[in-house]
Structures are given as structure tokens and as C-alpha cells.
Enzyme design. Structure first.
Site, mmCIF file in Angstrom:
data_model
loop_
_atom_site.group_PDB
_atom_site.id
_atom_site.type_symbol
_atom_site.label_atom_id
_atom_site.label_comp_id
_atom_site.label_asym_id
_atom_site.label_seq_id
_atom_site.Cartn_x
_atom_site.Cartn_y
_atom_site.Cartn_z
ATOM 1 N N GLU A 1 0.608 -1.245 -0.372
ATOM 2 C CA GLU A 1 0.334 -0.259 -0.404
ATOM 3 C C GLU A 1 0.820 1.469 -0.484
ATOM 4 O O GLU A 1 2.089 1.437 0.738
ATOM 5 C CB GLU A 1 -1.144 0.147 1.040
ATOM 6 N N GLU B 1 -9.819 6.630 2.195
ATOM 7 C CA GLU B 1 -10.449 5.403 2.590
ATOM 8 C C GLU B 1 -10.295 6.778 3.954
ATOM 9 O O GLU B 1 -9.489 7.097 4.130
ATOM 10 C CB GLU B 1 -9.598 4.150 3.122
#
Length: 411
Positions: A217, A327
Site C-alpha cells: 500500500e 479511505e
């Protein structure tokens, strides 16, 4: 009778005082144990620098010799030979754009640079660790509240997305060897000190259900609990067991091998985009070197380093899914007011909404290509939403995403 009663009162008072004293001793013992744990972790993380730079934002950037970085504390990397550059770059890089944007710079650059053969590491401070829920969880994601990657063929009976909200686009399940995309930088408003907001790419293999989810990520985040401020920062993360015991943010555990002396992972960006004004962005390229098998990271034109293939299981042979987007996390009940991206919905478009453009994937022949049909995922579109754009000459495959969180339509 009076004497007996007085003795009983004295005995009770003595026992109460003894209990208070024992409790105080226990609390002191716990505090001392925690203090020793914190000092031990600080010693492990903060390697001896050859030089240090004080950033205007309060960070201390330590220039650590490349051979002394935290990566080599990993048991699988004890005798690892540093690979200074990848064997191959992906073919077909697509960077054409006539839209005016600006490349990234980091705040600490204003006060200096690290010398050759060193890497910049943001120094971990005692207060950074004390903000975490526990010393052992510092730099890690909670295994009970991890984001659920959207997968069309995986049903997860556990509500592992508690507190997490996404606005993303994602590939069909397949075999991928990397991805590339440009994400514009924002400094979203954060509702509470425990919340975070980020924009990133996820490269994944395995599953939650099998407890063997591997991820790579990369993106930017605003995370007060992690960093002690609300600055927009470059981050990386990895895990090989669904976040249970392996992996961490940035260089807060062993794993990622940094080779670049110009950019600090975990350091803040300056400047960032402004609503209706200049747009600043980072271009992220992650790919699996077909010769060395390492997963390399390039940000802009700078190769930052790599994740050795040996620290993974499922990602050793490539990824099965890739996801891009935003997010937001909040541990509290009810809808948070934390912004995602710019805090504005996708319909407002360029200069106002958050975007990721020139999205590509790396295939098994080490070639960059359009990602093909993409899915869209967001469970609460009145809070945060995502919108894909038709492929364009200047932007390739792109998406807009984001939102304000709590608002009259999102109570």
C-alpha cells in the site's frame, strides 16, 4: 465494645491503605514496564545517523547509512545484498498530460538534504509511541478493524470494516505485476485525533478468510495519532497475514529496503493542492521486477526502494487485485466529519475534487496497459463517493472521489 469497634475501624482503614498502596505499586510497575518497552523500541527504530535535519514542521530527519536501515532487522534479510536499482522498468510508461499540475516536494527539503549512501528516516519520538493503543501495536493496523478490499468472489462473514469508509475503484480478479497512477495531494479536515484520511493504491494477493492476505500500500495520509499533527504525509504499508502480526507503516518495522536519499517515507508534503487553485500530485509506480522478483516503488521520477519478494507469500508470484481510492477511519460511533480527499464530491471535477489519473496496470510481460473494466465501491455515497471518467487522451483511465463525511444528507 467501643474498643472492639475502634479496632475494627483501624483494621479496615489499614486494609484500605494497604490496597491503595498495592494498587499504586502495581500501577508504578506497569508504568515502568511500559517505559522500558518504549525506550527499547526507540533504540531499535532510531538508527545512529550520520547527519540530522530539523524540518520546519518539527520533524527530525535522520540521515542513516543505507546498510544500517531498519529493513535488515528482518530475519529473512540478515544477509541481504542491497539491490540499488531494478533490473527492468515496465514498458509503455504513459505520462502525457496538458493539464497543469505540480510535482511533490517535502517540507524538510527546506532545511537540507541527506548525503550520498544514506537514507532519510523520520525520527520516532517517545510521544509518537505513547499515542498508540499499545507499544506492540505502534505502526500497525488494528487486526479487528482492517479495511475490506472489494473482491467480487469473496464473502467475508466478519464485519472487519467497522469504522472504515471507502470510495474506490478496483480491478477484476486476475494476475497483476504492478500499477501506476497520479494522485493529487490534499490536506483534509480531520474530525478527531483518532481519525485518519488517506488516498492510496492497494496491491493484494490472498484473502481475509484464509488469513493470508498480502498487501502493498502506498499513498498519502493525514493521521494525527500516528504523527502528532494534521500534515499530509507520504506513507507505505505492507502485510503478509491480513494485518495480524506482520508489516507496518513506513519504516517502523523491518521489510522495505530504501535506496533513495531524497525522499523521507512518513515525511510531510509542502505544498498541497488548494480548492479552485494549484493542484499538486504524486505519481506512484509499483512493479515486480521480472528478474530480481522484488516489488519496486517509484514516486515521481525517484525510485525509493523495494519490498523483497521473500517477505511475502502470495505476492511472490504476482497480485490478484489492485484498488485505487480514498479511505476514512474513525473509531467512534456515528458518522465522522473527517473529510476524504478535498472534502468535496466527485461531481465538482478538476481543481475541486480529488482525483487519480493515468491509472495503468503492469502485466506478466512487464508492460503497462489500461486496467480494463473497473468496479466502483462506496457504501455511503451521501458521505463519500466515487465516479469514474471515460478514458481520455490526457488523463488515460481516471477517477474522482471524496466527500465531506457528516452533512445534512449523511447524518
Amino acid at each position: 465494645m467501643a474498643a472492639t469497634r475502634a479496632c475494627m475501624i483501624a483494621l479496615v482503614a489499614f486494609l484500605v491503605l494497604e490496597g491503595v498502596a498495592a494498587s499504586a505499586v502495581g500501577t508504578a510497575g506497569t508504568s515502568e514496564l511500559r517505559r522500558r518497552q518504549v525506550l527499547s523500541l526507540l533504540k531499535k527504530l532510531n538508527k545512529a545517523p550520520l547527519a540530522s535535519i530539523e524540518s520546519p514542521d518539527g520533524d527530525i530527519i535522520d540521515c542513516v547509512h543505507i546498510s544500517k536501515q531498519p529493513a535488515f532487522d528482518h530475519p529473512l534479510l540478515k544477509n541481504h545484498t542491497i539491490q540499488m536499482r531494478p533490473s527492468y522498468h515496465p514498458e509503455g510508461l504513459y505520462d502525457d498530460s496538458n493539464v497543469s499540475t505540480y510535482s511533490m516536494t517535502q517540507t524538510w527539503h527546506q532545511n537540507g538534504k541527506c548525503p550520498a549512501n544514506t537514507i532519510p528516516i523520520r525520527r520516532t519520538k517517545e510521544e509518537d509511541i505513547l499515542r498508540a493503543s499499545s507499544v506492540t501495536r505502534f505502526g500497525k493496523k488494528s487486526p479487528m478493524s482492517i479495511p475490506k478490499f472489494l473482491s467480487v468472489d469473496e464473502h467475508n462473514p466478519l464485519d472487519v470494516t467497522i469504522g472504515h469508509q471507502h470510495a474506490v475503484t478496483y480491478t477484476r480478479k486476475g494476475r497483476y505485476h504492478g500499477t501506476k497512477g497520479s494522485i493529487n495531494l490534499w490536506q483534509p479536515a480531520i474530525g478527531t485525533a483518532k481519525d485518519f484520511s488517506l488516498a492510496q493504491v492497494w496491491i493484494t494477493g490472498g484473502s481475509y478468510n484464509g488469513m493470508d492476505l498480502n498487501t502493498i500500500e502506498v499513498g498519502w495520509q493525514v493521521f494525527p495519532e500516528m504523527y502528532g499533527d494534521k500534515s499530509t504525509r507520504l506513507f507505505i504499508f505492507w502485510t503478509r497475514d491480513a494485518y495480524r502480526t506482520t508489516g507496518c507503516y513506513n519504516l517502523q518495522c523491518s521489510g522495505f529496503v530504501q535506496t533513495n536519499n531524497k525522499f523521507g517515507i512518513g515525511a510531510s508534503f509542502s505544498p498541497v493542492s488548494s480548492y479552485g487553485g494549484l493542484q499538486y500530485e504524486i505519481t506512484i509506480l509499483i512493479w515486480k521486477d521480472p528478474k530480481g522478483d522484488n516489488w519496486w516503488l517509484q514516486v515521481g521520477s525517484n525510485i525509493l526502494g523495494y519490498w523483497p519478494s521473500s517477505i511475502f507469500s502470495n505476492l511472490q508470484n504476482g497480485a490478484s487485485n489492485i484498488m485505487w481510492g480514498g479511505e476514512v477511519y474513525s473509531p467512534y460511533a456515528g458518522q465522522t466529519s473527517t473529510n476524504m480527499g478535498s472534502g468535496h464530491f466527485p461531481r465538482e471535477g478538476f481543481g475541486k475534487a480529488s482525483y487519480i489519473k493515468n491509472i495503468q496496470v503492469v502485466d506478466s510481460f512487464n508492460k503497462l496497459k489500461p486496467p480494463g473494466p473497473l468496479g466502483l465501491g462506496n457504501k455511503q455515497p451521501n458521505c463519500y463517493s466515487v465516479q469514474s471518467g471515460s478514458t481520455s487522451k490526457n488523463w488515460g483511465t481516471y477517477m474522482f472521489y471524496g466527500g465531506p463525511g457528516k452533512n445534512p444528507s449523511c447524518p
